[in-house]
Motif scaffolding. Structure first.
Motif, PDB file in Angstrom:
ATOM      1  N   TYR A 144      56.692  16.212 -98.721  1.00  0.00           N
ATOM      2  CA  TYR A 144      57.993  16.660 -98.803  1.00  0.00           C
ATOM      3  C   TYR A 144      58.407  16.373-100.350  1.00  0.00           C
ATOM      4  CZ  TYR A 144      63.001  17.979 -98.721  1.00  0.00           C
ATOM      5  OH  TYR A 144      64.074  18.323 -99.130  1.00  0.00           O
ATOM      6  N   LYS A 176      56.916  17.995-103.142  1.00  0.00           N
ATOM      7  CA  LYS A 176      57.279  19.385-103.355  1.00  0.00           C
ATOM      8  C   LYS A 176      58.585  19.507-103.914  1.00  0.00           C
ATOM      9  CE  LYS A 176      58.711  23.024-100.244  1.00  0.00           C
ATOM     10  NZ  LYS A 176      59.215  23.565 -98.773  1.00  0.00           N
ATOM     11  N   ILE A 177      59.606  18.584-103.729  1.00  0.00           N
ATOM     12  CA  ILE A 177      60.780  18.671-104.306  1.00  0.00           C
ATOM     13  C   ILE A 177      60.753  17.852-105.726  1.00  0.00           C
ATOM     14  CG2 ILE A 177      62.102  18.995-102.230  1.00  0.00           C
ATOM     15  CD1 ILE A 177      63.185  16.060-102.594  1.00  0.00           C
ATOM     16  N   GLU A 178      59.788  17.171-105.941  1.00  0.00           N
ATOM     17  CA  GLU A 178      59.536  16.343-107.305  1.00  0.00           C
ATOM     18  C   GLU A 178      59.987  17.050-108.527  1.00  0.00           C
ATOM     19  OE1 GLU A 178      56.675  13.506-109.696  1.00  0.00           O
ATOM     20  OE2 GLU A 178      55.941  14.686-108.338  1.00  0.00           O
ATOM     21  N   PRO A 179      59.360  18.365-108.627  1.00  0.00           N
ATOM     22  CA  PRO A 179      60.003  19.467-109.665  1.00  0.00           C
ATOM     23  C   PRO A 179      61.323  19.567-109.911  1.00  0.00           C
ATOM     24  CG  PRO A 179      57.716  20.026-108.717  1.00  0.00           C
ATOM     25  CD  PRO A 179      58.366  18.906-107.877  1.00  0.00           C
ATOM     26  N   ASP A 180      61.978  19.953-108.602  1.00  0.00           N
ATOM     27  CA  ASP A 180      63.249  20.247-108.609  1.00  0.00           C
ATOM     28  C   ASP A 180      63.899  19.169-109.161  1.00  0.00           C
ATOM     29  OD1 ASP A 180      62.513  22.770-107.703  1.00  0.00           O
ATOM     30  OD2 ASP A 180      62.742  22.242-105.663  1.00  0.00           O
ATOM     31  N   MET A 181      63.583  18.017-108.811  1.00  0.00           N
ATOM     32  CA  MET A 181      64.549  16.743-108.979  1.00  0.00           C
ATOM     33  C   MET A 181      64.468  16.497-110.611  1.00  0.00           C
ATOM     34  SD  MET A 181      64.114  13.962-105.834  1.00  0.00           S
ATOM     35  CE  MET A 181      62.514  14.062-105.650  1.00  0.00           C
ATOM     36  N   ASN A 238      63.633  18.679-112.864  1.00  0.00           N
ATOM     37  CA  ASN A 238      64.665  19.681-113.328  1.00  0.00           C
ATOM     38  C   ASN A 238      65.937  19.427-113.574  1.00  0.00           C
ATOM     39  OD1 ASN A 238      64.339  22.472-114.707  1.00  0.00           O
ATOM     40  ND2 ASN A 238      65.685  23.157-113.096  1.00  0.00           N
ATOM     41  N   ALA A 239      66.604  18.880-112.405  1.00  0.00           N
ATOM     42  CA  ALA A 239      67.931  18.749-112.222  1.00  0.00           C
ATOM     43  C   ALA A 239      68.314  17.434-113.193  1.00  0.00           C
ATOM     44  CB  ALA A 239      68.129  18.365-110.837  1.00  0.00           C
ATOM     45  N   GLU A 261      69.206  14.145-103.142  1.00  0.00           N
ATOM     46  CA  GLU A 261      70.391  14.443-102.562  1.00  0.00           C
ATOM     47  C   GLU A 261      70.495  14.609-101.027  1.00  0.00           C
ATOM     48  OE1 GLU A 261      71.116  18.574-104.053  1.00  0.00           O
ATOM     49  OE2 GLU A 261      70.938  17.799-106.431  1.00  0.00           O
ATOM     50  N   HIS A 293      68.175  16.910 -99.106  1.00  0.00           N
ATOM     51  CA  HIS A 293      66.668  16.077 -99.279  1.00  0.00           C
ATOM     52  C   HIS A 293      66.425  15.218 -98.060  1.00  0.00           C
ATOM     53  CE1 HIS A 293      66.993  17.305-103.723  1.00  0.00           C
ATOM     54  NE2 HIS A 293      66.691  17.988-103.097  1.00  0.00           N
TER      55      HIS A 293
END
Length: 113
Positions: free
Chosen positions: A12, A15-20, A22-23, A87, A90
Protein backbone atom coordinates in the motif's frame (compact mmCIF):
# COMPACT_ATOMS: atom_id res chain seq x y z
CA UNK A 1 10.81 -3.06 12.34
CA UNK A 2 12.11 -4.26 9.01
CA UNK A 3 11.33 -7.52 7.20
CA UNK A 4 8.51 -8.07 9.71
CA UNK A 5 6.70 -5.04 8.32
CA UNK A 6 3.32 -6.29 7.06
CA UNK A 7 3.39 -7.13 3.35
CA UNK A 8 0.02 -5.52 2.62
CA UNK A 9 1.10 -2.28 4.31
CA UNK A 10 4.36 -2.30 2.36
CA UNK A 11 2.46 -2.74 -0.92
CA UNK A 12 0.00 0.00 0.00
CA UNK A 13 2.77 2.47 0.91
CA UNK A 14 4.58 1.70 -2.34
CA UNK A 15 1.32 2.31 -4.21
CA UNK A 16 0.74 5.74 -2.63
CA UNK A 17 4.39 6.79 -2.69
CA UNK A 18 4.04 8.63 -6.04
CA UNK A 19 1.01 10.54 -4.75
CA UNK A 20 2.87 11.63 -1.61
CA UNK A 21 5.88 12.69 -3.68
CA UNK A 22 3.59 14.64 -5.99
CA UNK A 23 1.98 16.38 -3.00
CA UNK A 24 5.41 17.37 -1.69
CA UNK A 25 6.50 18.67 -5.10
CA UNK A 26 3.31 20.72 -5.38
CA UNK A 27 4.01 22.22 -1.95
CA UNK A 28 7.57 23.04 -3.03
CA UNK A 29 6.37 24.60 -6.28
CA UNK A 30 3.92 26.83 -4.41
CA UNK A 31 6.71 27.95 -2.09
CA UNK A 32 8.98 28.67 -5.06
CA UNK A 33 6.24 30.66 -6.73
CA UNK A 34 5.69 32.76 -3.60
CA UNK A 35 9.41 33.53 -3.47
CA UNK A 36 9.55 34.53 -7.13
CA UNK A 37 6.55 36.86 -7.01
CA UNK A 38 7.45 38.55 -3.70
CA UNK A 39 7.19 42.27 -4.53
CA UNK A 40 9.18 43.47 -1.53
CA UNK A 41 12.45 41.67 -2.34
CA UNK A 42 15.24 42.35 -4.76
CA UNK A 43 15.99 39.80 -7.44
CA UNK A 44 19.15 38.86 -5.59
CA UNK A 45 17.23 38.33 -2.34
CA UNK A 46 14.74 36.15 -4.24
CA UNK A 47 17.60 34.18 -5.74
CA UNK A 48 19.19 33.56 -2.35
CA UNK A 49 15.88 32.52 -0.80
CA UNK A 50 15.07 30.32 -3.79
CA UNK A 51 18.46 28.65 -3.59
CA UNK A 52 17.95 27.87 0.12
CA UNK A 53 14.42 26.65 -0.54
CA UNK A 54 15.63 24.23 -3.22
CA UNK A 55 18.42 22.92 -0.97
CA UNK A 56 16.02 22.40 1.94
CA UNK A 57 13.41 20.83 -0.33
CA UNK A 58 15.94 18.47 -1.85
CA UNK A 59 16.86 17.28 1.64
CA UNK A 60 13.20 16.60 2.45
CA UNK A 61 12.64 14.71 -0.82
CA UNK A 62 15.70 12.59 -0.11
CA UNK A 63 14.71 11.84 3.48
CA UNK A 64 11.17 10.88 2.53
CA UNK A 65 11.59 9.12 -0.81
CA UNK A 66 15.14 8.01 -1.59
CA UNK A 67 16.06 4.36 -1.03
CA UNK A 68 12.73 2.91 0.06
CA UNK A 69 13.31 -0.52 1.60
CA UNK A 70 11.37 -2.52 4.11
CA UNK A 71 14.37 -2.29 6.42
CA UNK A 72 14.11 1.51 6.44
CA UNK A 73 10.34 1.95 6.31
CA UNK A 74 10.01 2.98 9.95
CA UNK A 75 12.38 5.90 9.34
CA UNK A 76 10.54 6.77 6.12
CA UNK A 77 7.25 6.81 8.06
CA UNK A 78 8.83 9.15 10.59
CA UNK A 79 9.88 11.59 7.85
CA UNK A 80 6.57 11.32 5.98
CA UNK A 81 4.72 12.15 9.18
CA UNK A 82 7.11 14.96 10.14
CA UNK A 83 6.48 16.59 6.77
CA UNK A 84 2.71 15.98 6.78
CA UNK A 85 2.76 13.69 3.75
CA UNK A 86 1.17 10.59 5.28
CA UNK A 87 -2.42 11.70 5.66
CA UNK A 88 -5.09 10.43 8.04
CA UNK A 89 -6.88 8.47 5.29
CA UNK A 90 -3.59 6.82 4.34
CA UNK A 91 -3.07 5.68 7.92
CA UNK A 92 -6.63 4.32 8.10
CA UNK A 93 -5.78 1.96 5.22
CA UNK A 94 -2.91 0.39 7.19
CA UNK A 95 -3.08 -2.60 9.51
CA UNK A 96 -3.72 -2.10 13.22
CA UNK A 97 -0.09 -2.98 13.88
CA UNK A 98 1.21 -0.27 11.54
CA UNK A 99 -1.37 2.23 12.78
CA UNK A 100 -0.02 1.65 16.29
CA UNK A 101 3.51 2.25 14.99
CA UNK A 102 2.36 5.49 13.37
CA UNK A 103 0.80 6.54 16.67
CA UNK A 104 4.07 5.92 18.51
CA UNK A 105 6.01 7.87 15.90
CA UNK A 106 3.56 10.78 16.09
CA UNK A 107 3.89 10.83 19.87
CA UNK A 108 7.67 11.15 19.50
CA UNK A 109 7.57 13.97 16.95
CA UNK A 110 8.12 17.54 18.15
CA UNK A 111 4.92 19.54 18.50
CA UNK A 112 4.33 22.23 15.89
CA UNK A 113 4.05 25.78 17.11
Amino acid sequence: MNQDFPEEDWKYLRKIEPDMLNALCLRIHKRVESIIIAPDKTEHEKYLELYQCIQDSDDIVALCFNDWRRSTIEMKLRHLLRHDLLEREHVQNLSDETQALVGRIRADLPRKA
